[in-house]
Motif scaffolding. Structure first.
Motif, PDB file in Angstrom:
ATOM      1  N   THR A 291       0.839  -1.200   0.000  1.00  0.00           N
ATOM      2  CA  THR A 291       0.000   0.000   0.000  1.00  0.00           C
ATOM      3  C   THR A 291       0.871   1.246   0.000  1.00  0.00           C
ATOM      4  O   THR A 291       1.820   1.364   0.794  1.00  0.00           O
ATOM      5  N   GLU A 292       0.549   2.170  -0.886  1.00  0.00           N
ATOM      6  CA  GLU A 292       1.341   3.387  -0.980  1.00  0.00           C
ATOM      7  C   GLU A 292       1.315   4.146   0.343  1.00  0.00           C
ATOM      8  O   GLU A 292       0.257   4.313   0.956  1.00  0.00           O
ATOM      9  N   GLY A 293       2.486   4.588   0.787  1.00  0.00           N
ATOM     10  CA  GLY A 293       2.560   5.310   2.042  1.00  0.00           C
ATOM     11  C   GLY A 293       3.968   5.327   2.586  1.00  0.00           C
ATOM     12  O   GLY A 293       4.950   5.217   1.842  1.00  0.00           O
ATOM     13  N   ARG A 294       4.083   5.446   3.901  1.00  0.00           N
ATOM     14  CA  ARG A 294       5.392   5.488   4.562  1.00  0.00           C
ATOM     15  C   ARG A 294       5.421   4.487   5.699  1.00  0.00           C
ATOM     16  O   ARG A 294       4.380   4.138   6.268  1.00  0.00           O
ATOM     17  N   THR A 295       6.628   4.050   6.028  1.00  0.00           N
ATOM     18  CA  THR A 295       6.819   3.097   7.110  1.00  0.00           C
ATOM     19  C   THR A 295       7.529   3.792   8.262  1.00  0.00           C
ATOM     20  O   THR A 295       8.540   4.481   8.068  1.00  0.00           O
ATOM     21  N   ILE A 296       6.995   3.604   9.463  1.00  0.00           N
ATOM     22  CA  ILE A 296       7.586   4.172  10.682  1.00  0.00           C
ATOM     23  C   ILE A 296       8.001   3.017  11.575  1.00  0.00           C
ATOM     24  O   ILE A 296       7.198   2.134  11.894  1.00  0.00           O
ATOM     25  N   GLY A 297       9.255   2.989  11.994  1.00  0.00           N
ATOM     26  CA  GLY A 297       9.726   1.959  12.913  1.00  0.00           C
ATOM     27  C   GLY A 297       9.056   2.071  14.265  1.00  0.00           C
ATOM     28  O   GLY A 297       8.755   3.181  14.738  1.00  0.00           O
ATOM     29  N   ILE A 298       8.818   0.942  14.906  1.00  0.00           N
ATOM     30  CA  ILE A 298       8.136   0.942  16.202  1.00  0.00           C
ATOM     31  C   ILE A 298       8.909   1.748  17.243  1.00  0.00           C
ATOM     32  O   ILE A 298       8.333   2.293  18.191  1.00  0.00           O
ATOM     33  N   GLU A 299      10.239   1.861  17.065  1.00  0.00           N
ATOM     34  CA  GLU A 299      11.051   2.608  18.020  1.00  0.00           C
ATOM     35  C   GLU A 299      10.763   4.100  17.972  1.00  0.00           C
ATOM     36  O   GLU A 299      11.164   4.845  18.893  1.00  0.00           O
ATOM     37  N   ASP A 300      10.074   4.560  16.918  1.00  0.00           N
ATOM     38  CA  ASP A 300       9.708   5.971  16.833  1.00  0.00           C
ATOM     39  C   ASP A 300       8.358   6.268  17.485  1.00  0.00           C
ATOM     40  O   ASP A 300       7.856   7.395  17.385  1.00  0.00           O
ATOM     41  N   PHE A 301       7.785   5.267  18.150  1.00  0.00           N
ATOM     42  CA  PHE A 301       6.540   5.431  18.890  1.00  0.00           C
ATOM     43  C   PHE A 301       6.813   5.439  20.392  1.00  0.00           C
ATOM     44  O   PHE A 301       7.688   4.696  20.880  1.00  0.00           O
ATOM     45  N   PHE A 302       6.056   6.250  21.102  1.00  0.00           N
ATOM     46  CA  PHE A 302       5.944   6.053  22.541  1.00  0.00           C
ATOM     47  C   PHE A 302       4.847   5.023  22.753  1.00  0.00           C
ATOM     48  O   PHE A 302       3.699   5.229  22.333  1.00  0.00           O
ATOM     49  N   ILE A 303       5.196   3.890  23.350  1.00  0.00           N
ATOM     50  CA  ILE A 303       4.238   2.808  23.556  1.00  0.00           C
ATOM     51  C   ILE A 303       3.632   2.990  24.937  1.00  0.00           C
ATOM     52  O   ILE A 303       4.281   2.765  25.959  1.00  0.00           O
ATOM     53  N   ALA A 304       2.383   3.438  24.961  1.00  0.00           N
ATOM     54  CA  ALA A 304       1.722   3.794  26.221  1.00  0.00           C
ATOM     55  C   ALA A 304       0.948   2.618  26.781  1.00  0.00           C
ATOM     56  O   ALA A 304       0.416   1.782  26.033  1.00  0.00           O
TER      57      ALA A 304
END
Length: 617
Positions: A291-304
């Motif tokens: 799917t067209e878009g972007r990928t963000i690594g999980i490390e760039d999330f604050f996991i609440a």
């Protein structure tokens, strides 16, 4: 496998005052998603997977008002087989999803189902799907196989659901039914949503009263009750004989953005794929690859997790982190503030934010590309002015807006009352321009466990009217806002108010409030009988609605009258296509829109009054 936590471990925790902790360290190969996430891989024994799914279903099938929240995830591979199919039921507040980059990366052979829920006589009678809310199925290939089930159950994959339920990014081989015709025969079901999915067999709609299917593929669709809408769907039915067949079909979807999804790449790293916004689309987003878009690594999330403070969440958002809300109930005494362009807030397992002491649980600024997805927001027992505010009130929003990168809400749900008393003035307020609302259910609860005196009105409705208060469900002040799948119910004044220009809605579903005690309680200051379920402001010059229904069931006072289901200005650029009103049992709506269309009193129960086009060509 991350094991399911025990039900007692799912605690409601007030977040607000704690000090921010040190910067969170996230292992991209093994992120800590909390005790309420289960991750299976192909090496997990089949018997263990089946037992875990059965135990979770037994726990959640009747847990409508509970605080339990769960996410069940499958890493890429095959699960179940012709010799031993994997057969699962999906209960309340449960998300089942594959972790592939493509739906075909996770292959389940068996069934993933929702049956009617039996509400009376110890779970043996009144078997319906009307209350089958809050569950999600996404991002996998399902080969339907009912081998080993009884004769009726083996015939199809049942998905008998109503509101706050989505099917996304599915590739289904074999039959699927959106009603359960095995439990006491075909029974009531009231609305749902399919997007970005492919079916190789006719989809059986059955007794579903309203439904939106968007950007999907199917060979055909069978029957419908009142209001079935198809937008950008290969194989959608012809709508030329409306209303004899209650279909509304758009060749393409005007604005779309698929919901972000978790996936594990070939190296074992966890990521979130964020699809790009599109215009005038048709069919699935993954037909020709990723799917067209972007990928963000999980490390760039604050996991609440529910014990984290709002201060800690906001600190991480201000640092440029994205936000992943793991399953649970977060009692929010302050506002989560989403400020930066292209920030992603992704909820897992119907993660729920509950307002405390009249707080506004979340605000989103006028920055392009912000996505909030998979989050439920509940009112608390002190009145909040709003539960989710998108864009600041007043001011010029056009400078920040980007038509090619709209602020997007996917599967964001709202509730006022139900598990506890709830109060808000407005649930969802959109002030920003170029916002996409892709599937929402905004519900002032008509039932719950708030401990009302059941002799006070119908099932405590007099007390509910005075205590669970919500004036407006959705208020749209921004321009160029698009809604695909707008479900709004039971608010005490206008359920939806659209003040912005060039708004577009693709499927609108509304039930007027069940519980006005008297006509005086349901009469506007200017003497108009009741508030329309869908109101476009008098000064708006351009607006479009495709497929809308307003329903009445004044169970608390059967003599209540509402003048119009829809109210819009008489302007050349304001067009409604395929709108209707219907009486579910009691009360009356005099007209469909602006005095046009016959009344639907109790004597017409179940028989809609349609207006094909307003104004008439």
């Amino acid at each position: 496998m991350l094991a399911l936590g025990a039900a007692a471990a799912i605690l409601t925790t007030t977040v607000g005052a704690a000090q921010a902790s040190p910067k969170q360290q996230v292992d991209p190969y093994d992120p800590d998603l909390g005790p309420n996430v289960t991750v299976f891989d192909p090496t997990t024994p089949q018997a263990e997977i089946q037992a875990t799914l059965d135990e979770l279903a037994d726990r959640q099938i009747d847990a409508e008002m509970s605080t339990n929240r769960y996410s069940v995830l499958f890493t890429p591979g095959e699960y179940g087989s012709a010799e031993d199919p994997l057969q699962a039921r999906v209960g309340y507040y449960t998300e089942v999803a594959g972790l592939g980059a493509d739906p075909g990366d996770v292959d389940v052979h068996g069934a993933i189902e929702v049956y009617n829920r039996c509400l009376e006589d110890g779970g043996t009678s009144n078997c319906i799907a009307l209350n089958n809310f809050w569950r999600t199925l996404s991002n996998l290939h399902l080969t339907v196989d009912g081998t080993g089930q009884d004769g009726c159950r083996a015939t199809t994959n049942f998905w008998a659901v109503s509101q706050a339920v989505s099917m996304r990014r599915l590739d289904v081989t074999g039959p699927i039914s959106l009603m359960d015709y095995c439990t006491a025969g075909p029974q009531y079901a009231s609305g749902g949503y399919i997007a970005d999915s492919r079916f190789d067999t006719e989809v059986l709609n059955g007794s579903q009263q309203q439904w939106l299917t968007r950007n999907s593929e199917m060979p055909s669709w069978s029957n419908g009750v009142w209001n079935q809408v198809f937008s950008g769907v290969e194989g959608a039915p012809d709508d030329s004989v409306f209303p004899e067949q209650p279909y509304t079909t758009l060749d393409t979807t005007p604005v779309s953005r698929e919901k972000p999804y978790l996936f594990v790449d070939d190296d074992g790293r966890w990521n979130v794929r964020v699809p790009s916004a599109q215009t005038e689309t048709r069919g699935v987003s993954w037909a020709d690859g990723l799917t067209e878009g972007r990928t963000i690594g999980i490390e760039d999330f604050f996991i609440a997790q529910p014990g984290d403070s709002v201060r800690e969440i906001n600190t991480n958002l201000s640092r440029g982190k994205h936000l992943l809300l793991t399953p649970g109930v977060y009692d929010v005494a302050d506002t989560i503030k989403v400020k930066h362009a292209d920030t992603v807030v992704l909820g897992m397992g119907h993660a729920t934010l509950t307002a405390v002491d009249g707080a506004v649980p979340m605000t989103v600024t006028d920055q392009p590309g912000i996505v909030v997805a998979g989050v439920t927001i509940d009112a608390g027992n002190a009145e909040s002015p709003v539960l989710l505010q998108v864009g600041k009130p007043n001011g010029d929003h056009s400078a920040q807006a980007d038509p090619a990168n709209p602020i997007t809400l996917n599967d964001v749900y709202f509730r006022v009352g139900g598990p506890h008393i709830g109060k808000t003035d407005t649930a969802l307020e959109v002030n920003a321009d170029h916002v996409l609302i892709d599937h929402t259910w905004v519900w002032r609860g008509d039932h719950g466990i708030e401990d009302f005196d059941l002799t006070d009105g119908f099932l405590g409705d007099d007390e509910r009217w005075a205590t669970n208060t919500g004036r407006t469900g959705v208020r749209i002040n921004g321009d160029d806002v698009t809604a695909t799948g707008l479900f709004v119910e039971h608010f005490q004044e206008f359920n939806t108010v659209w003040n912005g220009e060039r708004g577009t809605t693709v499927l609108y579903q509304n039930e007027l409030p069940y519980d006005p005690p008297t006509q005086a309680d349901w009469t506007r200051p200017d003497g108009t009988l009741g508030w329309a379920g869908y109101k476009v402001a008098d000064d708006v010059t351009e607006h479009t609605l495709h497929g809308g229904g307003v329903y009445v069931y004044n169970r608390n006072n059967t003599d209540i009258v509402t003048e119009n289901g829809f109210e819009v200005p008489d302007a050349p650029g304001v067009r409604l296509r395929h709108v209707m009103t219907v009486n579910l049992n009691d009360g009356t709506i005099n007209h469909v829109v602006n005095g046009v269309g016959d009344a639907v009193p109790p004597s017409t129960s179940g028989s809609p009054e349609y207006v094909v086009e307003y104004p008439a060509p």
